[in-house]
Design a protein around this motif. Structure first.
Motif, PDB file in Angstrom:
ATOM      1  N   SER A  90      -3.639  -9.513  -3.130  1.00 57.01           N
ATOM      2  CA  SER A  90      -4.946  -9.199  -2.532  1.00 57.01           C
ATOM      3  C   SER A  90      -5.247  -7.707  -2.583  1.00 57.01           C
ATOM      4  N   GLY A  91      -4.383  -6.902  -3.206  1.00 54.61           N
ATOM      5  CA  GLY A  91      -4.648  -5.472  -3.327  1.00 54.61           C
ATOM      6  C   GLY A  91      -3.366  -4.668  -3.365  1.00 54.61           C
ATOM      7  N   GLY A  92      -3.529  -3.350  -3.326  1.00 53.95           N
ATOM      8  CA  GLY A  92      -2.375  -2.454  -3.390  1.00 53.95           C
ATOM      9  C   GLY A  92      -1.501  -2.552  -2.146  1.00 53.95           C
ATOM     10  N   THR A  93      -2.117  -2.700  -0.987  1.00 56.47           N
ATOM     11  CA  THR A  93      -1.354  -2.765   0.256  1.00 56.47           C
ATOM     12  C   THR A  93      -0.405  -3.961   0.235  1.00 56.47           C
ATOM     13  N   GLU A  94      -0.937  -5.105  -0.184  1.00 55.81           N
ATOM     14  CA  GLU A  94      -0.076  -6.291  -0.236  1.00 55.81           C
ATOM     15  C   GLU A  94       1.036  -6.116  -1.271  1.00 55.81           C
ATOM     16  N   ALA A  95       0.702  -5.527  -2.410  1.00 55.56           N
ATOM     17  CA  ALA A  95       1.718  -5.321  -3.450  1.00 55.56           C
ATOM     18  C   ALA A  95       2.839  -4.416  -2.926  1.00 55.56           C
ATOM     19  N   ASP A  96       2.463  -3.344  -2.217  1.00 51.30           N
ATOM     20  CA  ASP A  96       3.476  -2.435  -1.648  1.00 51.30           C
ATOM     21  C   ASP A  96       4.355  -3.165  -0.626  1.00 51.30           C
ATOM     22  N   ASN A  97       3.713  -3.900   0.269  1.00 55.35           N
ATOM     23  CA  ASN A  97       4.469  -4.630   1.308  1.00 55.35           C
ATOM     24  C   ASN A  97       5.433  -5.629   0.674  1.00 55.35           C
TER      25      ASN A  97
ATOM     26  N   GLU B  18       4.183   9.234   1.031  1.00 52.10           N
ATOM     27  CA  GLU B  18       3.699   7.926   0.562  1.00 52.10           C
ATOM     28  C   GLU B  18       2.429   7.495   1.289  1.00 52.10           C
ATOM     29  N   HIS B  19       1.705   6.604   0.663  1.00 53.22           N
ATOM     30  CA  HIS B  19       0.559   5.956   1.316  1.00 53.22           C
ATOM     31  C   HIS B  19       1.061   5.147   2.511  1.00 53.22           C
ATOM     32  N   HIS B  20       0.180   4.939   3.486  1.00 54.43           N
ATOM     33  CA  HIS B  20       0.571   4.193   4.689  1.00 54.43           C
ATOM     34  C   HIS B  20       1.152   2.817   4.369  1.00 54.43           C
TER      35      HIS B  20
ATOM     36  N   ILE C  71      -0.482  -1.953  -8.192  1.00 53.17           N
ATOM     37  CA  ILE C  71      -1.759  -1.473  -8.714  1.00 53.17           C
ATOM     38  C   ILE C  71      -2.900  -2.184  -7.982  1.00 53.17           C
ATOM     39  N   SER C  72      -4.108  -1.637  -8.105  1.00 50.75           N
ATOM     40  CA  SER C  72      -5.244  -2.191  -7.353  1.00 50.75           C
ATOM     41  C   SER C  72      -6.526  -2.056  -8.159  1.00 50.75           C
ATOM     42  N   ALA C  73      -7.400  -3.065  -8.065  1.00 50.45           N
ATOM     43  CA  ALA C  73      -8.606  -3.084  -8.903  1.00 50.45           C
ATOM     44  C   ALA C  73      -9.691  -2.124  -8.428  1.00 50.45           C
ATOM     45  N   HIS C  74      -9.831  -1.963  -7.098  1.00 50.64           N
ATOM     46  CA  HIS C  74     -11.020  -1.238  -6.631  1.00 50.64           C
ATOM     47  C   HIS C  74     -10.934   0.271  -6.819  1.00 50.64           C
ATOM     48  N   LYS C  75      -9.773   0.756  -7.304  1.00 49.37           N
ATOM     49  CA  LYS C  75      -9.672   2.192  -7.607  1.00 49.37           C
ATOM     50  C   LYS C  75     -10.142   2.482  -9.028  1.00 49.37           C
ATOM     51  N   ILE C  76     -10.359   1.420  -9.829  1.00 54.59           N
ATOM     52  CA  ILE C  76     -10.752   1.636 -11.239  1.00 54.59           C
ATOM     53  C   ILE C  76     -12.051   0.887 -11.560  1.00 54.59           C
TER      54      ILE C  76
ATOM     55  N   VAL D 284       7.349   1.669  -7.748  1.00 56.29           N
ATOM     56  CA  VAL D 284       6.404   2.778  -7.897  1.00 56.29           C
ATOM     57  C   VAL D 284       5.030   2.306  -7.426  1.00 56.29           C
ATOM     58  N   ASP D 285       4.465   3.003  -6.455  1.00 56.68           N
ATOM     59  CA  ASP D 285       3.091   2.752  -6.036  1.00 56.68           C
ATOM     60  C   ASP D 285       2.194   3.546  -6.989  1.00 56.68           C
ATOM     61  N   ALA D 286       1.598   2.828  -7.942  1.00 54.71           N
ATOM     62  CA  ALA D 286       0.745   3.490  -8.941  1.00 54.71           C
ATOM     63  C   ALA D 286      -0.727   3.160  -8.696  1.00 54.71           C
ATOM     64  N   VAL D 287      -1.057   2.860  -7.442  1.00 56.35           N
ATOM     65  CA  VAL D 287      -2.432   2.457  -7.119  1.00 56.35           C
ATOM     66  C   VAL D 287      -3.433   3.542  -7.511  1.00 56.35           C
ATOM     67  N   GLN D 288      -3.082   4.813  -7.326  1.00 60.24           N
ATOM     68  CA  GLN D 288      -4.035   5.876  -7.654  1.00 60.24           C
ATOM     69  C   GLN D 288      -4.002   6.280  -9.116  1.00 60.24           C
ATOM     70  N   SER D 289      -2.881   6.062  -9.785  1.00 60.86           N
ATOM     71  CA  SER D 289      -2.767   6.580 -11.156  1.00 60.86           C
ATOM     72  C   SER D 289      -3.146   5.550 -12.224  1.00 60.86           C
TER      73      SER D 289
ATOM     74  N   ASN E 198      -0.271  10.970  -5.813  1.00 58.78           N
ATOM     75  CA  ASN E 198      -0.635  10.973  -4.398  1.00 58.78           C
ATOM     76  C   ASN E 198      -2.137  10.809  -4.217  1.00 58.78           C
ATOM     77  N   ASN E 199      -2.508   9.985  -3.248  1.00 61.27           N
ATOM     78  CA  ASN E 199      -3.922   9.685  -3.019  1.00 61.27           C
ATOM     79  C   ASN E 199      -4.695  10.860  -2.422  1.00 61.27           C
ATOM     80  N   GLU E 200      -4.017  11.768  -1.734  1.00 63.11           N
ATOM     81  CA  GLU E 200      -4.737  12.884  -1.100  1.00 63.11           C
ATOM     82  C   GLU E 200      -4.844  14.098  -2.020  1.00 63.11           C
TER      83      GLU E 200
HETATM   84  N1  PLP Z   1      -1.357   3.008  -2.347  1.00 59.19           N
HETATM   85  C1  PLP Z   1      -2.096   4.091  -2.589  1.00 59.19           C
HETATM   86  C2  PLP Z   1      -1.457   5.300  -3.190  1.00 59.19           C
HETATM   87  C3  PLP Z   1      -3.456   4.093  -2.280  1.00 59.19           C
HETATM   88  O1  PLP Z   1      -4.184   5.182  -2.499  1.00 59.19           O
HETATM   89  C4  PLP Z   1      -4.022   2.922  -1.703  1.00 59.19           C
HETATM   90  C5  PLP Z   1      -5.444   2.900  -1.300  1.00 59.19           C
HETATM   91  O2  PLP Z   1      -5.995   3.914  -0.889  1.00 59.19           O
HETATM   92  C6  PLP Z   1      -3.206   1.803  -1.485  1.00 59.19           C
HETATM   93  C7  PLP Z   1      -1.870   1.885  -1.823  1.00 59.19           C
HETATM   94  C8  PLP Z   1      -3.742   0.536  -0.911  1.00 59.19           C
HETATM   95  O3  PLP Z   1      -4.475  -0.171  -1.870  1.00 59.19           O
HETATM   96  P1  PLP Z   1      -5.566  -1.281  -1.423  1.00 59.19           P
HETATM   97  O4  PLP Z   1      -6.722  -0.533  -0.870  1.00 59.19           O
HETATM   98  O5  PLP Z   1      -5.875  -2.005  -2.701  1.00 59.19           O
HETATM   99  O6  PLP Z   1      -4.909  -2.157  -0.437  1.00 59.19           O
END
Ligand code: PLP
Length: 388
Positions: free
Chosen positions: A73-80, A102-104, A202-207, A179-184, A154-156
């Protein structure tokens, strides 16, 4: 009075849907509405859409097979899933090595496991926001390490981490590397083998894809427990009827990034250069956060001394410019960014930091408009705070 500008510079929080992505998704809401697990033709048509998306994402990730892509369902779920799935599979308490920036989604998952008795090591970063490779290697070797999880970009700050070196140290010891590559992903090259990664989020809404869909790359043979039970979906690892339109949209967005990433990166890098040169020239007391030579091309995190980031965000918003104060999840909270404080910024400096992130639709004219508005906002805020 001039019209509000309507300029969106918060592409690291989320991105607008690409019109071609929407067009490819639309049939999957109505005409192609079968369940991809069904044997009949409507079901198989939906299945074909998912298969194409999986291949498109696997191509951009240069992985061995499309079956290594597992939709979430997104990057958060993939990380968890990556973090909890690996330690669940290991079946014992042990060490998790991650970083202080790291991202939250990773950070809070690790904190949760820490409360359950895992030994979590948060490897520090230097003043430029770069993870200390030697400290990471020492931490990996210094305990019963079950998992290493380090983000790619890094997202920030946009800083790109030395993940390949850390992954190689993990692999040498047979330890799974996430590797959390959601931003890259889709902004710079993210190739599974080159990163020495076993798991990649990885996550769709960042691209410029839809929100609410992502994926976990699981290297063939990597040891991870299933995300959920109840069906044979996603290689038997994540049960539940798939979000077909979302997945099709993710595949379409990845295909566009495969074609456009290189040129777009250069274009955004030029815009950022224009933005930073003008801002540093016209406003005193501005510094760039992060390693300027090793960042995503679209990200600019600035500390603007003597102002509160929230006030700058509101000032810009009133003029139609959308920016943010770090990660979207952290904005709205008054806690200073853990990323910036880990880099050695004082809490006061961290709360004066604003993130500008560029993407689809941004132009040099927009940048010039923003750089003409910003000095006035900062000057007014500094005058107000001096008078208080
Ligand atoms: N990891 C990083 C580095 C992110 O920047 C984000 C979103 O800001 C996420 C994970 C979470 O991704 P999602 O919003 O698809 O759950």
């Amino acid at each position: 009075m001039t019209e509000p500008a309507n300029i969106y510079l918060d592409h690291n929080a989320t991105t607008p849907l690409h019109p071609d992505v929407l067009e490819q998704m639309l049939p999957y809401f109505q005409e192609i509405s079968g369940n991809p697990s069904s044997l009949h033709s409507p079901g198989q048509e939906a299945r074909a859409g998912i298969d194409r998306a999986r291949q498109s994402i696997a191509r951009l990730l240069e992985c061995d097979s499309a079956e290594e892509i597992h939709f979430t369902s997104g990057g958060t779920e993939a990380d968890n899933w990556a973090i909890k799935g690996v330690v669940t599979h290991a079946g014992r308490r042990g060490r998790i090595v991650t970083s202080a920036v790291e991202h939250h989604a990773v950070w809070h998952s690790c904190q949760y496991l820490e409360e359950l008795g895992y030994d979590v090591v948060y490897v520090p970063v230097n003043a430029a926001g770069m993870v200390d490779v030697d400290a990471a290697i020492e931490a990996i070797a210094g305990g019963d390490t079950l998992l290493v999880s380090i983000m790619h970009a890094n997202n920030e700050t946009g800083v790109i981490q030395p993940v390949a070196a850390i992954g190689s140290a993990a692999r040498a010891r047979g330890i799974p590397f996430h590797v959390d590559a959601v931003q890259s992903f889709g902004k710079v090259e993210v190739h599974a083998a080159a990163l020495n990664a076993d798991l990649i989020s990885i996550s769709a809404h960042k691209i410029n894809g839809p929100k609410g869909v992502g994926a976990l790359y699981i290297r063939n043979g990597a040891a991870i427990a299933p995300h959920s039970h109840g069906g044979s979906h996603e290689g038997g690892l994540r049960a539940g009827t798939e979000n077909v339109p979302g997945i099709v949209g993710f595949g379409a967005a990845a295909a566009i990034r495969s074609r456009e990433m290189a040129n777009d990166g250069a274009r955004l890098g030029t815009l950022r250069c224009r933005f930073e040169a003008s801002t540093l020239n016209s406003i005193e007391g501005v510094t760039i956060n992060g390693d300027v030579d090793n960042r995503l091309p679209n990200t600019s995190s600035l500390t603007i001394f003597g102002v509160e980031a929230e006030a700058v965000i509101i000032g810009l918003d009133l003029q139609g410019v959308a920016v943010s104060s770090g990660s979207a999840c952290a904005s709205g909270s008054s806690v200073p960014s853990h990323v910036l404080t880990a880099m050695g910024l004082q809490p006061r400096q961290a709360s004066s930091s604003v993130r500008f992130s560029f993407g689809l639709g941004n132009s040099a004219e927009q940048i010039d408009r923003v750089t003409s508005i910003l000095p006035g906002i900062v000057e007014k805020l500094r005058r107000l705070s001096a008078a208080m």
